[in-house]
Design an enzyme around this catalytic site. Structure first.
Site, PDB file in Angstrom:
ATOM      1  N   LYS A  76      54.763  97.589   5.343  1.00 32.79           N
ATOM      2  CA  LYS A  76      55.376  96.951   6.519  1.00 32.79           C
ATOM      3  C   LYS A  76      54.858  95.659   7.057  1.00 32.79           C
ATOM      4  O   LYS A  76      55.563  94.658   7.816  1.00 32.79           O
ATOM      5  CB  LYS A  76      55.668  97.892   7.539  1.00 32.79           C
ATOM      6  CG  LYS A  76      56.400  99.228   7.049  1.00 32.79           C
ATOM      7  CD  LYS A  76      56.491 100.206   7.884  1.00 32.79           C
ATOM      8  CE  LYS A  76      57.293 101.418   7.443  1.00 32.79           C
ATOM      9  NZ  LYS A  76      57.193 102.702   8.182  1.00 32.79           N
ATOM     10  N   SER A  95      55.594 101.675  13.044  1.00 33.00           N
ATOM     11  CA  SER A  95      55.885 101.971  11.744  1.00 33.00           C
ATOM     12  C   SER A  95      57.179 102.787  11.625  1.00 33.00           C
ATOM     13  O   SER A  95      57.352 103.655  10.905  1.00 33.00           O
ATOM     14  CB  SER A  95      54.870 103.147  11.283  1.00 33.00           C
ATOM     15  OG  SER A  95      54.504 103.348   9.838  1.00 33.00           O
ATOM     16  N   SER A 148      53.210 103.165   4.231  1.00 36.32           N
ATOM     17  CA  SER A 148      53.813 102.329   5.295  1.00 36.32           C
ATOM     18  C   SER A 148      53.134 100.691   5.414  1.00 36.32           C
ATOM     19  O   SER A 148      53.312  99.880   6.263  1.00 36.32           O
ATOM     20  CB  SER A 148      53.859 102.736   6.734  1.00 36.32           C
ATOM     21  OG  SER A 148      54.976 103.519   6.765  1.00 36.32           O
ATOM     22  N   GLU A 155      62.126 103.653   2.132  1.00 36.22           N
ATOM     23  CA  GLU A 155      61.748 104.540   3.060  1.00 36.22           C
ATOM     24  C   GLU A 155      62.753 106.008   3.070  1.00 36.22           C
ATOM     25  O   GLU A 155      63.912 105.698   2.950  1.00 36.22           O
ATOM     26  CB  GLU A 155      61.421 104.347   4.450  1.00 36.22           C
ATOM     27  CG  GLU A 155      60.069 103.509   4.755  1.00 36.22           C
ATOM     28  CD  GLU A 155      58.909 104.112   4.721  1.00 36.22           C
ATOM     29  OE1 GLU A 155      58.843 105.293   4.192  1.00 36.22           O
ATOM     30  OE2 GLU A 155      57.901 103.531   5.132  1.00 36.22           O
TER      31      GLU A 155
END
Length: 306
Positions: free
Chosen positions: A80, A139, A77, A175
């Site tokens: 991001k 997240s 993550s 994801e």
């Protein structure tokens, strides 16, 4: 001033001096803290097992220290944070309106979506700007996928980082598939050095009056994840923003951060620290503690102390 020497040590560390004002590392005290600190980080890697990648960039964007800095690690993550910058760029280019509200759908559901889950339950419309904040601060995986879908997908993300001088980082999947982290698989990876330089470019470089960079900094500052990682190793009162990344099963545990010492004589712009850990054998708690320990070593290096 530190002269432009390159320290190459058998542990795989690299310290790059050059054009750095005190109190980084002076020529009088450089060798002792450099050697002791890099050996200490090597011992931490041995203790937790797996691969431990670290890179530290100065407020000017110069690489100060790296261990396995050029090796690839799964981003998880951590992507991001630059994803938010990609959205800002798309909005400026007029290809998306990041403030336009739209309705979420049940099909948007994927594992781990705290913000999107609440909005779906309340049947509230959202904007891409809100989703970007959720992706960085909490997240939220669904938020990240919705932004990727609106801005051209993983391929567009890779093109975006290339346009910002990063020839290494790549995103190939959405994801949660991007967290697979198969051994030797280059998909969805970065290097500690590449991400440190990219985050400097996107969040720090000439950003004191840039609303997009200030927004990203604020979202990272308000991150709800990573309290036991890099943040835990910084002195009380230092400003910090971070973005974590974690793969299930403990096969990757990461954190990237920008931080600024509270000491008045240091630059007002932040340092950038990236830590990527691949397949550690220690417990998650021990791995997080190791990240904090490495951060304390970095702090000592900044101040030129043992």
């Amino acid at each position: 001033m530190v002269d432009r020497r390159t320290f190459l040590l058998s542990s795989g560390f690299m310290l790059l001096g050059g054009c750095m004002e005190r109190p980084f590392v002076s020529s009088e005290n450089a060798s002792r803290p450099v050697v002791s600190n890099v050996h200490a980080i090597a011992k931490i890697e041995e203790r937790i097992g797996g691969r431990f990648g670290v890179a530290l960039a100065s407020p000017d964007g110069d690489l100060i220290l790296a261990h396995r800095g050029g090796e690839r690690f799964a981003m998880c993550s951590t992507f991001k944070a630059p994803l938010a910058s990609m959205l800002f760029a798309a909005h400026r280019a007029g290809t998306v309106d990041m403030f336009k509200k739209f309705d979420l759908k049940e099909a948007d559901r994927i594992p781990y979506m705290p913000f999107v889950e609440k909005k779906l339950a309340a049947k509230e419309a959202v904007s891409l700007h809100e989703l970007a904040g959720a992706a960085v601060m909490t997240s939220d995986n669904a938020a990240a996928n919705l932004i990727l879908t609106a801005t051209g997908g993983p391929e567009a993300f890779t093109k975006f980082v290339r346009a910002n001088g990063d020839s290494v980082t790549r995103l190939d999947r959405m994801e949660p598939e991007l967290n697979e982290n198969l051994p030797g698989d280059p998909r969805d990876t970065t290097t500690p050095e590449a991400m440190a330089k990219l985050m400097h470019k996107l969040a720090i470089d000439a950003g004191s009056l840039d609303i997009d960079k200030l927004t990203l900094r604020k979202w990272m500052e308000d991150s709800k994840t990573g309290a036991t990682r890099i943040r835990a190793g910084l002195p009380k009162g230092w400003w910090v923003g971070n973005k974590t990344g974690t793969a299930s099963g403990g096969i990757a545990r990461n954190d990237i951060a920008i931080f600024r010492p509270s000491t008045a004589e240091l630059s007002l712009e932040p340092f950038t620290l990236t830590v990527y850990i691949d397949r550690p054998t220690a417990t998650p708690e021990q791995v997080d503690a190791a990240m904090a320990e490495v951060t304390r070593i970095v702090v000592r290096l900044i101040f030129g102390a043992d």
